[in-house]
Design a protein around this motif. Sequence first.
Motif, short mmCIF file in Angstrom:
data_model
loop_
_atom_site.label_atom_id
_atom_site.label_comp_id
_atom_site.label_asym_id
_atom_site.label_seq_id
_atom_site.Cartn_x
_atom_site.Cartn_y
_atom_site.Cartn_z
N ASN A 26 0.80 -1.22 0.00
CA ASN A 26 0.00 0.00 0.00
C ASN A 26 0.84 1.28 0.00
O ASN A 26 0.37 2.32 -0.44
CB ASN A 26 -0.94 0.02 1.21
N VAL A 27 2.07 1.20 0.51
CA VAL A 27 2.87 2.41 0.72
C VAL A 27 4.00 2.58 -0.30
O VAL A 27 4.31 3.70 -0.72
CB VAL A 27 3.46 2.41 2.16
N TYR A 28 4.62 1.51 -0.70
CA TYR A 28 5.85 1.56 -1.49
C TYR A 28 5.76 2.45 -2.72
O TYR A 28 6.63 3.30 -2.95
CB TYR A 28 6.25 0.13 -1.90
N ASN A 29 4.75 2.28 -3.51
CA ASN A 29 4.65 3.04 -4.77
C ASN A 29 4.30 4.52 -4.56
O ASN A 29 4.44 5.32 -5.47
CB ASN A 29 3.64 2.38 -5.71
N SER A 30 3.86 4.87 -3.37
CA SER A 30 3.51 6.27 -3.12
C SER A 30 4.70 7.09 -2.61
O SER A 30 4.58 8.29 -2.40
CB SER A 30 2.36 6.35 -2.12
N ILE A 31 5.86 6.45 -2.44
CA ILE A 31 7.05 7.15 -1.92
C ILE A 31 8.01 7.43 -3.06
O ILE A 31 8.28 6.56 -3.89
CB ILE A 31 7.73 6.31 -0.82
N ASP A 32 8.57 8.65 -3.06
CA ASP A 32 9.54 9.02 -4.10
C ASP A 32 10.98 8.96 -3.59
O ASP A 32 11.91 8.89 -4.39
CB ASP A 32 9.25 10.45 -4.61
N ASN A 33 11.20 8.98 -2.28
CA ASN A 33 12.54 8.99 -1.70
C ASN A 33 13.23 7.64 -1.93
O ASN A 33 12.78 6.59 -1.46
CB ASN A 33 12.42 9.28 -0.19
N VAL A 34 14.35 7.68 -2.66
CA VAL A 34 15.07 6.45 -3.04
C VAL A 34 15.61 5.73 -1.81
O VAL A 34 15.51 4.50 -1.71
CB VAL A 34 16.22 6.78 -4.02
N GLU A 35 16.17 6.46 -0.86
CA GLU A 35 16.72 5.83 0.35
C GLU A 35 15.61 5.16 1.16
O GLU A 35 15.80 4.05 1.68
CB GLU A 35 17.46 6.85 1.21
N LYS A 37 12.92 3.93 -0.01
CA LYS A 37 12.52 2.73 -0.75
C LYS A 37 13.50 1.59 -0.50
O LYS A 37 13.10 0.43 -0.37
CB LYS A 37 12.41 3.02 -2.24
N ILE A 38 14.79 1.90 -0.43
CA ILE A 38 15.81 0.87 -0.18
C ILE A 38 15.57 0.23 1.19
O ILE A 38 15.61 -1.00 1.33
CB ILE A 38 17.24 1.45 -0.29
N TYR A 39 15.30 1.05 2.21
CA TYR A 39 15.01 0.51 3.54
C TYR A 39 13.75 -0.34 3.53
O TYR A 39 13.68 -1.40 4.16
CB TYR A 39 14.88 1.64 4.57
N MET A 40 12.77 0.13 2.80
CA MET A 40 11.52 -0.64 2.72
C MET A 40 11.74 -1.97 2.02
O MET A 40 11.19 -3.00 2.43
CB MET A 40 10.44 0.17 1.99
N GLU A 41 12.56 -1.96 0.98
CA GLU A 41 12.86 -3.21 0.27
C GLU A 41 13.56 -4.21 1.18
O GLU A 41 13.26 -5.41 1.15
CB GLU A 41 13.70 -2.92 -0.97
N GLU A 42 14.50 -3.72 1.99
CA GLU A 42 15.19 -4.60 2.94
C GLU A 42 14.20 -5.17 3.96
O GLU A 42 14.27 -6.34 4.33
CB GLU A 42 16.33 -3.86 3.65
N GLY A 43 13.29 -4.32 4.42
CA GLY A 43 12.27 -4.79 5.35
C GLY A 43 11.39 -5.85 4.72
O GLY A 43 11.06 -6.87 5.34
#
Length: 196
Positions: A26-35, A37-43
Amino acid sequence: MHNINRLKDMLLVMEDCVLKLENFNNVYNSIDNVEAKIYMEEGFRGYIRAFQEQLIKYLAHTSKGLYDRKDKMGYDDIIHKHKSVGQLKDVSMDFLLELRKSRNYVAHGYEHPDFQVIYEFYKIYRPEFDNVINCIRNTIYEAQNSQLKEERKQKDELYSSLEIAKKLIPLLEGSDEEISQKTGLDINLIRAIRNK
């Protein structure tokens, strides 16, 4: 007999993982900050790994009597054993094997797959995560039913023993203490039956 509390703990962690994976969706695609997104991907990778680790714990916990621990069995063999007795029956082998592969990539640092590969895996197999959770819920339900049946059986046996004692004690000669020593029955039980 399975440890119901341990199974409930596994279930709780798995449900939490799926909830967090859904929140990511629900959240990932609504964020533009690359860093960010990287933290979210690791999570996200971590929650996939945590789900798989709980699945491994479940398999280990419910494997008693399925095979000898000394047997050299791979993950595929263990899954087949569990499926052959109806555990994980609604979960596809493809999902279980792919989940293991995804977990190994993340946990052991093999060729680190592109995040999109893991994310696509989750989207394709999303219902399978729920199927695993439902299988664990079913195992808990069956363990609780088995526990209740065992308790009922013990109560029935105790009641039957008390009925026999009620018939036997009046026929025995001697003091309460002597009868207790001869029969092994609790002296208070003997007194209660004789004083009725």
